[in-house]
Design an enzyme around this catalytic site. Structure first.
Site, PDB file in Angstrom:
ATOM      1  N   GLU A  29     -26.590  26.485 -42.616  1.00 32.64           N
ATOM      2  CA  GLU A  29     -26.227  27.410 -41.714  1.00 32.64           C
ATOM      3  C   GLU A  29     -24.903  27.772 -41.580  1.00 32.64           C
ATOM      4  O   GLU A  29     -23.740  27.117 -41.319  1.00 32.64           O
ATOM      5  CB  GLU A  29     -27.173  28.113 -40.550  1.00 32.64           C
ATOM      6  CG  GLU A  29     -26.641  27.308 -39.545  1.00 32.64           C
ATOM      7  CD  GLU A  29     -27.414  26.614 -38.066  1.00 32.64           C
ATOM      8  OE1 GLU A  29     -28.551  27.940 -38.182  1.00 32.64           O
ATOM      9  OE2 GLU A  29     -27.513  26.001 -36.999  1.00 32.64           O
ATOM     10  N   CYS A  30     -24.611  29.131 -41.647  1.00 27.65           N
ATOM     11  CA  CYS A  30     -23.214  29.485 -41.463  1.00 27.65           C
ATOM     12  C   CYS A  30     -22.146  29.083 -42.882  1.00 27.65           C
ATOM     13  O   CYS A  30     -22.353  28.819 -43.565  1.00 27.65           O
ATOM     14  CB  CYS A  30     -23.189  30.191 -39.909  1.00 27.65           C
ATOM     15  SG  CYS A  30     -21.687  31.095 -39.972  1.00 27.65           S
TER      16      CYS A  30
END
Length: 357
Positions: A335-336
């Site tokens: 994520e991210c």
């Protein structure tokens, strides 16, 4: 202890630190107050209002205890209340601090909402540079804007002199006293960059410790403790939260990337995985050679891979290990910033391109 409704109640003094706006010094003062209370023998638990990854890292250093984020929209009122209840009962906390987000009334679910719903009194942190008596007018206006929570005091940050602090003190009404007038002091300033404060892990240990201790000294010298000591215990009731299956992840080991490049995790998420039976281990994509052998799943959280792109790219052994983990069909949550690490290339802030996983 149980109340008349049958709910179990835990009691503990608590304080919510908010401000008129961001960049007023909330995180620094909350962390330093936590350190001061810790020095005086308190078991302090700090909570951060809102989905913030960076401030809790500073708050954990100040309190020397885990910090949980509280967000009414993401997690709901009952879950948030249960986290404080658990901190007081299971964690044996005898003082709770909550740091707000942005300004006191900013957002649909704002800091004032949580203070009101939880019955936690508010101390207002104000950057009083370029103002004096006007600070009192702003504080009174914020206090009177709503009547469903208690504002108990003001902390005047970055005063130019003792006289400056006295002007603010004299302008405040008797029922909204000045708790502390803090002089401008570069020795406690925490550096910032894009996304927020610089992570304490990127500073030398004695650097962050010296700032926390210096800030605690400033608060004590300013006379904040007698005001803190007047705070009455707040009741935190147990909540009916859906139980998790304690063996849903039994036998699974989740390897979480954790270093200067990857650090954006919520303590509550890790606790939930453990409550479901998972074992947690950590590894560094910057420094380690491979994913831990015992891992059955990998979590690559967000962070600052763009600041460490060269080191990540040069650790080809780790990249090969991650690719093999994927080829073996094992689950990877990215994520991210963690997702950026999984891409072909990453361009850093200077425009340099580096190979990724």
């Amino acid at each position: 202890m149980a109340n008349t409704s049958g709910s179990v109640v835990a009691c503990c003094p608590a304080l919510f630190l908010s401000a008129p706006a961001s960049r007023s010094g909330k995180t620094t003062i909350t962390a330093c107050l936590a350190r001061l209370l810790h020095r005086h023998g308190k078991r302090v638990r700090v909570f951060k209002f809102g989905p913030d990854y960076l401030d809790p890292q500073i708050l954990e250093r100040g309190s020397k205890a885990p910090v949980v984020q509280l967000d009414l929209w993401m997690a709901g009122e009952e879950w948030c209340k249960q986290q404080i209840y658990r901190a007081v009962t299971e964690g044996k906390a005898d003082f709770v601090l909550v740091e707000g987000a942005m300004g006191l009334y900013d957002g649909d679910d704002c800091s004032a909402d949580l203070a009101a719903k939880f019955g936690i009194p508010v101390a207002l942190v104000m950057d009083v540079r370029a103002m004096a008596q006007t600070a009192a007018a702003i504080a009174v206006g914020l206090r009177n804007y709503r009547d469903d929570f208690d504002m108990v005091g003001v902390i005047a940050n970055k005063c130019g002199s003792k006289y400056h602090g006295q002007l603010v003190r004299d302008a405040l009404p008797d029922d909204l006293p000045l708790w502390a007038a803090l002089k401008r002091d570069e020795s406690i300033v925490l550096p910032e960059r894009h996304l927020g404060l610089v992570q304490p892990s990127e500073q030398k240990e004695d650097w962050i410790e010296s700032r926390l201790e210096s800030g605690a000294d400033l608060l004590e010298e300013a006379g904040i403790l007698p005001f803190v000591d007047t705070l009455k215990p707040v009741q935190f009731m147990s909540q009916q939260i859906p139980a998790v299956c304690p063996d849903a992840l039994l036998g699974k080991t989740i390897a979480i990337a954790r270093d200067d490049a990857f650090s954006f995790t919520y303590t509550a998420n890790i606790t939930l995985l453990q409550d479901m039976g998972a074992k947690i281990c950590y590894f560094s994509p910057i420094r380690d050679d491979s994913i831990p052998m015992e891992a059955t799943a990998v979590w690559l959280p967000g962070g600052y891979p763009e600041l460490h792109a060269k080191a990540l790219s040069e650790n080809t052994s780790m990249i090969s290990s991650l690719k093999q983990f994927h080829d073996d069909g094992k689950p990877i949550l990215a994520e991210c910033g963690g997702f950026l690490y999984c891409m072909d290339t990453l361009i850093d802030l200077e425009g340099n391109s580096f190979r990724m996983a």
